[in-house]
Write an enzyme that holds these catalytic residues in place. Sequence first.
Site, PDB file in Angstrom:
ATOM      1  N   LYS A 192     -64.204  40.918  36.676  1.00  0.00           N
ATOM      2  CA  LYS A 192     -62.954  40.621  37.399  1.00  0.00           C
ATOM      3  C   LYS A 192     -63.212  39.683  38.567  1.00  0.00           C
ATOM      4  O   LYS A 192     -62.333  38.913  38.955  1.00  0.00           O
ATOM      5  CB  LYS A 192     -62.279  41.922  37.848  1.00  0.00           C
ATOM      6  CG  LYS A 192     -61.747  42.704  36.658  1.00  0.00           C
ATOM      7  CD  LYS A 192     -60.439  43.417  36.906  1.00  0.00           C
ATOM      8  CE  LYS A 192     -59.853  43.856  35.572  1.00  0.00           C
ATOM      9  NZ  LYS A 192     -58.752  44.784  35.649  1.00  0.00           N
ATOM     10  N   LYS A 201     -62.261  41.118  25.069  1.00  0.00           N
ATOM     11  CA  LYS A 201     -61.279  42.140  24.693  1.00  0.00           C
ATOM     12  C   LYS A 201     -59.842  41.680  24.965  1.00  0.00           C
ATOM     13  O   LYS A 201     -59.600  40.830  25.828  1.00  0.00           O
ATOM     14  CB  LYS A 201     -61.576  43.462  25.406  1.00  0.00           C
ATOM     15  CG  LYS A 201     -61.239  43.468  26.860  1.00  0.00           C
ATOM     16  CD  LYS A 201     -61.182  44.897  27.385  1.00  0.00           C
ATOM     17  CE  LYS A 201     -60.600  44.888  28.785  1.00  0.00           C
ATOM     18  NZ  LYS A 201     -59.868  46.052  29.146  1.00  0.00           N
ATOM     19  N   LYS A 247     -54.097  43.161  28.907  1.00  0.00           N
ATOM     20  CA  LYS A 247     -52.670  43.027  29.186  1.00  0.00           C
ATOM     21  C   LYS A 247     -52.358  41.973  30.242  1.00  0.00           C
ATOM     22  O   LYS A 247     -51.248  41.479  30.313  1.00  0.00           O
ATOM     23  CB  LYS A 247     -52.065  44.379  29.568  1.00  0.00           C
ATOM     24  CG  LYS A 247     -52.501  44.901  30.921  1.00  0.00           C
ATOM     25  CD  LYS A 247     -51.781  46.173  31.266  1.00  0.00           C
ATOM     26  CE  LYS A 247     -52.721  47.338  31.410  1.00  0.00           C
ATOM     27  NZ  LYS A 247     -53.805  47.178  32.376  1.00  0.00           N
TER      28      LYS A 247
HETATM   29  N1  AQP Z   1     -58.749  45.741  24.262  1.00  0.00           N
HETATM   30  C1  AQP Z   1     -58.749  47.053  24.385  1.00  0.00           C
HETATM   31  N2  AQP Z   1     -59.141  47.833  23.358  1.00  0.00           N
HETATM   32  C2  AQP Z   1     -59.127  49.186  23.476  1.00  0.00           C
HETATM   33  N3  AQP Z   1     -58.740  49.829  24.592  1.00  0.00           N
HETATM   34  C3  AQP Z   1     -58.345  49.088  25.635  1.00  0.00           C
HETATM   35  N4  AQP Z   1     -57.894  49.400  26.866  1.00  0.00           N
HETATM   36  C4  AQP Z   1     -57.605  48.286  27.546  1.00  0.00           C
HETATM   37  N5  AQP Z   1     -57.865  47.202  26.790  1.00  0.00           N
HETATM   38  C5  AQP Z   1     -58.324  47.674  25.591  1.00  0.00           C
HETATM   39  C6  AQP Z   1     -57.721  50.765  27.340  1.00  0.00           C
HETATM   40  O1  AQP Z   1     -56.405  50.863  27.876  1.00  0.00           O
HETATM   41  C7  AQP Z   1     -56.429  51.617  29.073  1.00  0.00           C
HETATM   42  C8  AQP Z   1     -55.885  50.732  30.170  1.00  0.00           C
HETATM   43  O2  AQP Z   1     -56.742  50.542  31.158  1.00  0.00           O
HETATM   44  P1  AQP Z   1     -56.419  49.861  32.550  1.00  0.00           P
HETATM   45  O3  AQP Z   1     -55.015  49.453  32.677  1.00  0.00           O
HETATM   46  O4  AQP Z   1     -56.919  50.762  33.602  1.00  0.00           O
HETATM   47  O5  AQP Z   1     -57.276  48.602  32.607  1.00  0.00           O
HETATM   48  P2  AQP Z   1     -58.144  47.779  31.673  1.00  0.00           P
HETATM   49  O6  AQP Z   1     -59.120  48.619  30.930  1.00  0.00           O
HETATM   50  O7  AQP Z   1     -58.722  46.715  32.529  1.00  0.00           O
HETATM   51  O8  AQP Z   1     -57.065  47.228  30.650  1.00  0.00           O
HETATM   52  P3  AQP Z   1     -56.577  45.771  30.447  1.00  0.00           P
HETATM   53  O9  AQP Z   1     -55.490  45.795  29.438  1.00  0.00           O
HETATM   54  O10 AQP Z   1     -57.719  44.845  30.178  1.00  0.00           O
HETATM   55  O11 AQP Z   1     -55.940  45.458  31.845  1.00  0.00           O
HETATM   56  P4  AQP Z   1     -56.153  44.246  32.809  1.00  0.00           P
HETATM   57  O12 AQP Z   1     -55.843  43.029  32.008  1.00  0.00           O
HETATM   58  O13 AQP Z   1     -55.167  44.476  33.898  1.00  0.00           O
HETATM   59  O14 AQP Z   1     -57.564  44.295  33.294  1.00  0.00           O
HETATM   60  C9  AQP Z   1     -57.865  52.080  29.272  1.00  0.00           C
HETATM   61  O15 AQP Z   1     -58.046  53.356  28.704  1.00  0.00           O
HETATM   62  C10 AQP Z   1     -58.648  51.061  28.501  1.00  0.00           C
HETATM   63  O16 AQP Z   1     -59.896  51.538  28.071  1.00  0.00           O
END
Ligand code: AQP
Length: 335
Positions: free
Chosen positions: A116, A198, A201
């Site tokens: 990040k 990965k 969102k």
């Molecule tokens: N690509 C993925 N495949 C499987 N699981 C995923 N998760 C996120 N992306 C994938 C799971 O969704 C939950 C959300 O976690 P979060 O919002 O705390 O942050 P994150 O893991 O950083 O998810 P994002 O979507 O990638 O958010 P941003 O873009 O804001 O950083 C968790 O259980 C995660 O494992």
Amino acid sequence: MADAAKPILLSGIQPSGQLCLGNYLGAIKNWVGLQDSHDSIFLVVDMHALTVKQNPAELRKRCLSFVAQYIACGIDPKKSTIVIQSHVPQHSELMWILSSITSMGELNRMTQFKDKSKKHAANINAGLFTYPILMAADILLYQADLVPVGADQKQHLELSRDLAHRFNTQYSDTFTIPEPYIPKSGARVMSLQDPEKKMSKSDENLNNLITLLDSPDVARKKVKRAVTDSGSEIKLDDSRPGISNLLQIYSLISGNSIASIETEFEGKMYSDFKEVLGNSIAEFLTPIQHEYNRVIQDKSYLESVLNQGAENAYYRARKTLTKVYRKVGFISPAR
Ligand code: AQP
């Protein structure tokens, strides 16, 4: 709503973008499957989202939209607690206590911080660095036994376990040591345009992800445009991450095994496979969106879900924090 007979499950998602298939397949799908057998708490972790610049009006809207999407995906507020993190002040209070038993070295090792920091080079704030301590507080506050997460969050969960153990050793038994629940498949859904990373969102390139609120047509188009590798076989193959990712998504959405999909598409072209996948994603999204549109309009229902969630969570969080304050040597305030 706390059910002493059931193990406690806790999970959350930060409202930092649009909920996507990665979040659904890696997290929400498992929440729905586990909510009957667990005393579950599902958070919208808005405080975590602040570690990246947010537009306040959009953040507010997104929080409510996430709650409605949780419900539309099958989280039942009668069985589970849905709560907005900032509604329970004990999250940040416990974080402060835990931060004094966390070393800088531990935080420095977190790969998500490194990723990040690269992604948000102009805004490497202290919150981004201490994010895993807040996540530990989220989990330990509710004495969670089980935490379903995607593979990307495994390292953070390890830290939560270490901190629980450290606190228990330093003071006395206080926290439950949480177990991770990482799905065998779906733990890592990859980006559509760049399958080496990965699906996220908050990705600025919306072609990389399918959101739960993408219209069926948009979802089909994104699948059509998804990167596939040179070659033509529809087979799971580590050296071809594009087609492998699409195969895994199709398997998870349809419930069919990878082997049976490979047989189904033997001798067919990528375009045939993409058409079937696009249609099955569209079919999957339609009822969720239908339910979402109903729930998001019912503001008084959403308000009651959140009031109930906050009340339940607050009671449990206060119980843990009171214990923690006593253990570390704080005096109770005079009444
Ligand atoms: N690509 C993925 N495949 C499987 N699981 C995923 N998760 C996120 N992306 C994938 C799971 O969704 C939950 C959300 O976690 P979060 O919002 O705390 O942050 P994150 O893991 O950083 O998810 P994002 O979507 O990638 O958010 P941003 O873009 O804001 O950083 C968790 O259980 C995660 O494992």
